[in-house]
Design a protein around this motif. Structure first.
Motif: not given
Length: 155
Positions: A4-6, A8-26
């Protein structure tokens, strides 16, 4: 997320993404998903796998939150990996991007149809063609059961 990276808006392509929520965990709860959201100005990526192993989701330029009305920008889009990545962008016909309360989260709309909707316990959802994104049905069926759901946000 890498595929999905390409898209996304250009300003976000080099940003690090983190898992905020997961049904398996939360667990399966829309309230918990809202509480897990990042900063209000942080974009969010929803990734869903249904019980038929179809993968799809939504990108929102704003954090996913409970709201009384629709919010978001024209950067919002829906996507599906059935069988390869398809992205459905804003048509400009309306601004029904994202709206959510404790019982329902909706992405895209128009004429009583929602591009993607999820119920409050995150067990069921649906997808219909909608005016906001002129999308195809994201899963094999208009209504689906959720197997896994993740929400990713910027660090």
């Amino acid at each position: 997320v890498p595929q999905l990276g390409p898209q996304l808006p250009p300003r976000l392509t080099q940003q690090p993404w983190h898992l905020l929520y997961s049904t398996g965990r939360d667990g399966f709860s829309l309230r918990t998903l809202y509480r897990s959201g990042a900063r209000p100005d942080s974009p969010a990526l929803l990734l869903i796998r249904d019980t038929e192993a179809q993968a799809f989701g939504a990108f929102s330029a704003s954090a996913i939150r409970s709201s009384s009305g629709f919010y978001g920008t024209g950067e919002t889009f829906l996507f599906s990996f059935c069988p390869e990545l398809k992205v459905f962008r804003w048509t400009g016909r309306n601004d029904f991007f994202v709206k959510g309360d404790v019982n329902l989260l909706m992405v895209g709309g128009g004429s009583g149809r929602f591009g993607l909707w999820l119920d409050g316990d995150l067990h069921h959802g649906g997808s219909q063609p909608c005016e906001t994104f002129d999308n195809e049905i994201l899963s094999h069926r208009e209504e689906f059961c959720i197997q896994d759901l993740e929400m990713w946000g910027l660090a």
